[in-house]
Design a protein around this motif. Sequence first.
Motif, short mmCIF file in Angstrom:
data_model
loop_
_atom_site.label_atom_id
_atom_site.label_comp_id
_atom_site.label_asym_id
_atom_site.label_seq_id
_atom_site.Cartn_x
_atom_site.Cartn_y
_atom_site.Cartn_z
N PRO A 129 44.31 49.43 46.37
CA PRO A 129 44.65 49.10 44.99
C PRO A 129 45.70 48.00 44.89
CG PRO A 129 45.36 51.34 45.55
CD PRO A 129 44.63 50.80 46.73
N LEU A 130 45.44 47.08 43.97
CA LEU A 130 46.36 46.00 43.66
C LEU A 130 46.70 46.08 42.18
CD1 LEU A 130 44.55 43.04 45.46
CD2 LEU A 130 46.68 44.13 46.17
N GLY A 131 47.80 45.44 41.81
CA GLY A 131 48.20 45.40 40.41
C GLY A 131 48.93 44.12 40.10
N ALA A 132 49.42 44.02 38.88
CA ALA A 132 50.08 42.81 38.40
C ALA A 132 51.35 42.48 39.17
CB ALA A 132 50.38 42.94 36.91
N PHE B 252 32.35 33.16 53.07
CA PHE B 252 32.17 34.50 53.62
C PHE B 252 32.41 35.48 52.48
CE2 PHE B 252 33.82 31.80 56.99
CZ PHE B 252 32.82 31.94 57.94
N VAL B 253 31.65 36.54 52.41
CA VAL B 253 31.79 37.50 51.32
C VAL B 253 33.20 38.10 51.29
CG1 VAL B 253 30.89 39.56 52.45
CG2 VAL B 253 30.55 39.24 49.99
N ASP B 254 33.84 38.23 52.45
CA ASP B 254 35.20 38.77 52.48
C ASP B 254 36.18 37.84 51.76
OD1 ASP B 254 34.37 41.00 53.82
OD2 ASP B 254 35.01 40.31 55.79
N GLY B 255 35.95 36.52 51.85
CA GLY B 255 36.80 35.58 51.14
C GLY B 255 36.65 35.70 49.64
N THR B 256 35.44 35.91 49.19
CA THR B 256 35.19 36.12 47.76
C THR B 256 35.85 37.40 47.30
OG1 THR B 256 33.10 34.93 47.86
CG2 THR B 256 33.38 36.47 46.04
N THR B 257 35.71 38.46 48.10
CA THR B 257 36.32 39.74 47.76
C THR B 257 37.84 39.61 47.70
OG1 THR B 257 34.48 40.85 48.86
CG2 THR B 257 36.43 42.18 48.40
N GLU B 258 38.41 38.90 48.66
CA GLU B 258 39.86 38.70 48.71
C GLU B 258 40.36 38.02 47.43
OE1 GLU B 258 42.16 37.13 52.43
OE2 GLU B 258 41.38 35.39 51.34
N LEU B 259 39.69 36.96 47.03
CA LEU B 259 40.12 36.18 45.86
C LEU B 259 39.82 36.91 44.55
CD1 LEU B 259 41.24 33.58 44.64
CD2 LEU B 259 38.95 32.59 44.87
N LEU B 260 38.58 37.32 44.36
CA LEU B 260 38.21 37.96 43.09
C LEU B 260 38.85 39.34 42.94
CD1 LEU B 260 34.44 37.04 42.69
CD2 LEU B 260 36.42 36.02 41.55
N GLY B 261 39.02 40.06 44.05
CA GLY B 261 39.66 41.37 43.97
C GLY B 261 41.09 41.26 43.45
N ALA B 262 41.81 40.26 43.92
CA ALA B 262 43.18 40.05 43.45
C ALA B 262 43.19 39.65 41.98
CB ALA B 262 43.86 38.98 44.30
N LEU B 263 42.32 38.73 41.60
CA LEU B 263 42.27 38.29 40.21
C LEU B 263 41.86 39.43 39.27
CD1 LEU B 263 40.62 34.78 40.67
CD2 LEU B 263 43.03 35.28 40.16
N ALA C 203 46.65 40.57 39.99
CA ALA C 203 47.65 40.16 40.98
C ALA C 203 47.82 38.65 40.96
CB ALA C 203 47.24 40.63 42.37
N ARG C 204 48.96 38.19 41.41
CA ARG C 204 49.18 36.75 41.58
C ARG C 204 48.50 36.33 42.87
NH1 ARG C 204 55.15 36.56 42.09
NH2 ARG C 204 54.76 38.68 42.77
N VAL C 205 47.98 35.11 42.89
CA VAL C 205 47.26 34.61 44.05
C VAL C 205 47.86 33.28 44.49
CG1 VAL C 205 45.02 33.82 44.94
CG2 VAL C 205 45.12 35.72 43.31
N VAL C 206 48.12 33.17 45.79
CA VAL C 206 48.53 31.91 46.40
C VAL C 206 47.39 31.49 47.31
CG1 VAL C 206 50.15 30.80 47.99
CG2 VAL C 206 50.98 32.47 46.32
N LEU C 207 46.88 30.28 47.10
CA LEU C 207 45.81 29.77 47.94
C LEU C 207 46.42 29.08 49.16
CD1 LEU C 207 43.53 28.20 45.19
CD2 LEU C 207 43.21 30.39 46.34
#
Length: 181
Positions: A130-133, A145-156, A160-164
Amino acid sequence: MARGIGPESVVGLATGYNAGLVVSLLGVLKAGAAYLPLDLQYPVERLRYMITDAKPQLLLTTGELPEGLTGLAPEVKVAELAGTGIRPRARPDHPAYVIYTSGSTGQPKGVVGTRRGLANRLEWLQRHEPLGARDLVVAKSSISFVDGTTELLGALMAGARVVLASADDRTDPLALARLIA
């Protein structure tokens, strides 16, 4: 999104790993289309094959495409897109993405992931990690890779804040550790 883009459409994302990628990814999904990640770190021959094989209706870019990729599909710069009052018509079994295999057994193959599958994966991630704001996620994996999509979209999805992480940070463990710190 451009006229005529919706369910069953494929849109290539040739943006690099930057804010344009995030905007493009969300826009394509909102339009109900499937995204084709085109990691500009890949060899031009591989990218050219992916584009000619998947036949995207549009390539979204944030700059100039590498030589050898122009003219394969209509190109639109992300900054040129205006709001169009998108009304998605996508259903759960419509494609969400087309991701290509490594090609280790020969020619790379496009694998289509459904919107239902992506939603289930994101829901599973939130349930188990679980992630949150208040969280910050360093997105370091290519969306090729599907894991990269999951990493990015899961946080959004969790707010959550995202740093690329830059291409250099993603390939240098010490630089990545500094970024995380």
